[in-house]
Write a protein that holds these residues in place. Structure first.
Motif: not given
Length: 387
Positions: A179-183, A279-286, A315-321
């Motif tokens: 992410r490197d400070e991208m908002e 279609g779907r993609s499955m990702l895992v986050f913590k 986009d999810f990463c950017l929204r959720e930090g």
């Protein structure tokens, strides 16, 4: 510390295991993920994966009752190398030329999960425990006929701690997005040169032109039907690759994962105008990390893969930090979506001295080649020079 080898993570109750896992540990080291692999039968002795997890206790009474564990190394005894994604078949051939058996081998790994996620589970942070654990294993495993001990897709600091203990580093090329400070997504686009910004906008808008709608599902949105559908797509995708497929999991695994791990799963789905999933993609986050895992589609839909596996998760990463996104193995198309090449590590020790010396003498050439590839990948990134 008193060590025991247990033949499945469920030999310990979930609370005891979870009590050792910290917030910074990857989700795949948690009890609910490891038990989903094992309880489903996807990762089992019948499939060539014998769980043999090392657990440490402070007292003999705790070791006898398997209570109050203080340290753990998830391990599997393998009779083959599939599902690890560290392709050591060349070394198996070397062992054969020496007249030696290569299997069984002991592997510290998150099964069927080629992302940087493995380390010892050490809640006290005691630096001496790893050396004690390895001393125990290096006495116990050879007596069981096991030929080697390796740790795959290790976190960087774990690899650094293993190296002075006699484990040889094997470098592999991977990808990561930072992410490197991208908002927001506009800031993400601004990192690219003009032509690639235009390409990404075209690819991202193409779903709307195909009358496809993206839905983000997580937590309580995930149920048995979504688990079944994700397995169907996973199976269908792998069927396209014949003997080179990576289908190591079964339907029951997806059902258990969606029951036990829903709070850490992100499902990115695309639906047509009739509400049918295409279609779907499955990702895992913590915490601040995300891992790409599985994907599949029904029929061809232009740019669907890029949207479900890269743009929407970013986009999810950017929204959720979320700071880091490890998308999994392979794919030069990741370069054009902002992922850069990184080093990933596996750490190896062979109990036969000759085999260990041959590995140590030659692995440097493998590592130089991997690092050259990483340099080439990063030299070709379509980003502005200051990025």
């Amino acid at each position: 510390m008193i060590f025991r080898l247990i033949d499945g993570v469920s030999r310990l109750d979930s609370a005891s295991w979870q009590g050792m896992v910290s917030e910074r540990d990857s989700p795949f080291l948690e009890h609910h993920w490891l038990s989903a692999f094992e309880d489903s039968g996807a990762i089992s002795p019948g499939e060539g994966w014998q769980p043999l997890h090392l657990v440490g206790f402070d007292r003999e009474s705790d070791a006898e009752s398997l209570s109050s564990p203080r340290y753990a190394l998830p391990l599997y005894i393998k009779s083959h190398s599939w599902g690890e994604f560290v392709f050591d078949f060349a070394w198996a051939d070397v062992a054969s030329q020496l007249g030696q058996e290569y299997y069984p081998k002991a592997v510290g790994v998150v099964p069927a999960t080629p992302v940087t996620a493995y380390r010892d589970i050490n809640p006290a942070g005691d630096p001496q425990l790893l050396g004690m654990a390895l001393e125990y294993l290096e006495k116990t495993l050879p007596a069981m006929g096991i030929r080697s001990l390796s740790f795959l897709f290790t976190e960087d600091d774990f690899a650094e701690r293993l190296e002075p203990l006699g484990y040889h580093r094997w470098v592999h090329q991977g990808f990561v997005w930072a992410r490197d400070e991208m908002e927001d997504f506009d800031a993400y686009l601004a990192r690219f040169r003009k032509n690639q910004r235009k390409n990404i906008r075209v690819e991202r808008s193409s779903l709307e032109k195909q009358e496809l709608t993206v839905r983000i599902l997580r937590g309580e949105d995930l149920g048995s039907a979504e688990a079944d559908d994700m397995f169907d797509l996973y199976e269908q995708t792998n069927d396209q690759f014949g003997p080179w497929a990576a289908k190591f999991l079964n339907r029951e695994f997806f059902q258990l994962a969606f029951q036990r791990c829903a709070s850490q799963i992100l499902l990115v789905s695309a639906e047509d105008s009739g509400g049918n999933c295409v279609g779907r993609s499955m990702l895992v986050f913590k915490d601040r990390r995300m891992y790409g895992r599985y994907w599949g589609s029904r029929g061809f839909h232009k740019h669907l893969h890029f949207n479900l596996c890269y743009y929407e998760p970013i986009d999810f990463c950017l929204r959720e930090g979320i700071d880091l996104f490890d998308p999994g193995m392979g794919g030069e198309h990741k370069i054009r979506r902002g992922f850069h090449g990184v080093e990933q590590y596996s750490m190896h020790k062979y109990f036969d001295p000759m085999m260990d010396r041959i590995f140590a003498a030659n692995i440097g050439q493998f590592n130089r080649q991997a690092r050259q590839i990483i340099t080439s990948v990063n030299d070709s990134l379509p980003q502005k020079a200051d990025n």
